[in-house]
Design a protein around this motif. Structure first.
Motif, short mmCIF file in Angstrom:
data_model
loop_
_atom_site.label_atom_id
_atom_site.label_comp_id
_atom_site.label_asym_id
_atom_site.label_seq_id
_atom_site.Cartn_x
_atom_site.Cartn_y
_atom_site.Cartn_z
N ILE A 135 13.06 4.49 -4.19
CA ILE A 135 13.25 3.47 -5.21
C ILE A 135 14.04 4.08 -6.35
O ILE A 135 13.59 5.02 -6.99
N THR A 136 15.24 3.56 -6.57
CA THR A 136 16.05 4.00 -7.69
C THR A 136 15.70 3.13 -8.88
O THR A 136 15.89 1.91 -8.83
N VAL A 137 15.16 3.75 -9.90
CA VAL A 137 14.71 3.02 -11.08
C VAL A 137 15.88 2.85 -12.05
O VAL A 137 16.62 3.80 -12.29
N PRO A 138 16.07 1.65 -12.59
CA PRO A 138 17.16 1.43 -13.54
C PRO A 138 17.09 2.40 -14.71
O PRO A 138 16.00 2.83 -15.11
N PRO A 139 18.24 2.78 -15.28
CA PRO A 139 18.28 3.78 -16.34
C PRO A 139 17.47 3.42 -17.59
O PRO A 139 17.01 4.30 -18.30
N ASP A 140 17.26 2.13 -17.83
CA ASP A 140 16.52 1.72 -19.01
C ASP A 140 15.00 1.71 -18.81
O ASP A 140 14.24 1.35 -19.70
N ILE A 141 14.55 2.13 -17.63
CA ILE A 141 13.12 2.22 -17.33
C ILE A 141 12.80 3.68 -17.03
O ILE A 141 13.53 4.35 -16.31
N GLY A 171 0.81 -1.21 0.00
CA GLY A 171 0.00 0.00 0.00
C GLY A 171 0.84 1.26 0.00
O GLY A 171 1.75 1.42 0.82
N VAL A 172 0.54 2.15 -0.93
CA VAL A 172 1.27 3.40 -1.09
C VAL A 172 0.35 4.56 -0.74
O VAL A 172 -0.77 4.65 -1.24
N GLU A 173 0.82 5.44 0.13
CA GLU A 173 0.08 6.63 0.51
C GLU A 173 0.40 7.81 -0.40
O GLU A 173 -0.47 8.57 -0.79
N ALA A 174 1.68 7.98 -0.73
CA ALA A 174 2.09 9.11 -1.56
C ALA A 174 3.33 8.73 -2.36
O ALA A 174 4.13 7.90 -1.95
N GLU A 176 4.14 7.82 -12.24
CA GLU A 176 2.76 8.10 -12.64
C GLU A 176 1.87 6.88 -12.43
O GLU A 176 0.74 6.99 -11.99
N LYS A 177 2.40 5.68 -12.74
CA LYS A 177 1.64 4.45 -12.49
C LYS A 177 1.35 4.29 -11.00
O LYS A 177 0.24 3.95 -10.61
N LEU A 178 2.36 4.53 -10.17
CA LEU A 178 2.18 4.43 -8.73
C LEU A 178 1.19 5.46 -8.20
O LEU A 178 0.38 5.17 -7.33
N GLU A 179 1.28 6.68 -8.70
CA GLU A 179 0.34 7.73 -8.28
C GLU A 179 -1.08 7.35 -8.62
O GLU A 179 -1.99 7.58 -7.84
N GLY A 180 -1.27 6.71 -9.76
CA GLY A 180 -2.60 6.26 -10.17
C GLY A 180 -3.14 5.15 -9.27
O GLY A 180 -4.34 4.98 -9.12
N GLY A 181 -2.23 4.38 -8.67
CA GLY A 181 -2.64 3.27 -7.79
C GLY A 181 -2.63 3.62 -6.32
O GLY A 181 -3.06 2.82 -5.49
N ALA A 182 -2.11 4.80 -5.96
CA ALA A 182 -2.03 5.19 -4.54
C ALA A 182 -3.43 5.44 -3.99
O ALA A 182 -4.30 5.91 -4.69
N ALA A 215 14.01 13.30 -7.94
CA ALA A 215 15.25 13.28 -8.71
C ALA A 215 15.10 12.37 -9.92
O ALA A 215 14.29 11.46 -9.93
N ALA A 216 15.90 12.64 -10.93
CA ALA A 216 15.90 11.78 -12.11
C ALA A 216 16.29 10.37 -11.71
O ALA A 216 17.29 10.16 -11.03
N GLY A 217 15.46 9.41 -12.06
CA GLY A 217 15.76 8.02 -11.77
C GLY A 217 15.42 7.55 -10.37
O GLY A 217 15.70 6.41 -10.02
N ALA A 218 14.82 8.40 -9.54
CA ALA A 218 14.47 7.99 -8.18
C ALA A 218 13.03 8.39 -7.87
O ALA A 218 12.56 9.44 -8.29
N ILE A 219 12.37 7.54 -7.12
CA ILE A 219 10.98 7.78 -6.73
C ILE A 219 10.88 7.61 -5.21
O ILE A 219 11.25 6.57 -4.67
N GLY A 220 10.40 8.65 -4.53
CA GLY A 220 10.14 8.57 -3.11
C GLY A 220 8.75 8.01 -2.89
O GLY A 220 7.80 8.44 -3.54
N VAL A 221 8.62 7.05 -2.00
CA VAL A 221 7.33 6.41 -1.74
C VAL A 221 7.07 6.45 -0.24
O VAL A 221 7.94 6.06 0.55
N THR A 222 5.90 6.93 0.13
CA THR A 222 5.44 6.85 1.52
C THR A 222 4.40 5.74 1.56
O THR A 222 3.40 5.79 0.83
#
Length: 163
Positions: free
Chosen positions: A143-149, A78-81, A156-162, A86-93
């Motif tokens: 979450i540091t996302v690999p450079p090829d993703i 479950g993701v709240e926010a 945006e996908k996570l925000e849609g599912g939060a 930063a480029a290549g990184a996503i903060g998840v609460t």
């Protein structure tokens, strides 16, 4: 107190206390066999074992780490926010349920032995397969996302599912 950190492609951090640090292995982008895309994609994690390459059709390479992935074995986190700073990184609460799931999975992975990997996926994208050395306490992940993703698309996908 140590911060649980997994090397690229996924870096899990928290401001809360934890038991130990972790390490992960680099990976190449791949999708889980048999998984399907869902609207409002969710963050999902599972503990799987490594496997020899070509051992089984479900043995997939995640950034160079061969892991036996069961697409039905993932737990919803479950993701709240979501914050794509930063480029290549996503903060998840995480919400309280998500934090409990991550705490349980990191404990399971750290006790499962040398071949256990914590696998992270968003939608059909397998982002990482990391070795875990301790239980994560807290509700914040980076979450540091690999450079090829595309990190923006993942956020945006996570925000849609939060919630």
């Amino acid at each position: 107190m140590r911060i649980l950190a997994a090397l690229a492609p996924v870096l899990l951090t928290t401001a809360a206390c934890m038991n130990a640090g972790g390490a992960g292995d680099e990976a190449e982008s791949t999708s889980a066999p048999g998984s399907s895309e869902t609207p409002g994609a969710a963050l999902e994690m599972a503990v799987f074992e490594t496997c020899p390459r070509d051992w089984d059709s479900q043995c997939v390479s995640i950034h160079g780490e061969n892991v036996l992935v069961d697409p039905s074995g993932f737990d919803h986190v479950g993701v709240e926010a979501v914050d794509q700073d930063a480029a290549g990184a996503i903060g998840v609460t995480l919400d309280s349920d998500g934090a409990a799931v991550v705490r349980r999975l990191t404990a399971d992975a750290s006790h499962a032995g040398e071949n256990a990997r914590l696998v992270t996926r968003v939608d059909t994208e397998l982002l990482s397969a990391v070795r875990v050395r301790g239980e994560l306490h807290g509700a914040h992940l980076l979450i540091t996302v690999p450079p090829d993703i595309d990190a923006v698309a993942v956020a945006e996908k996570l925000e849609g599912g939060a919630a």
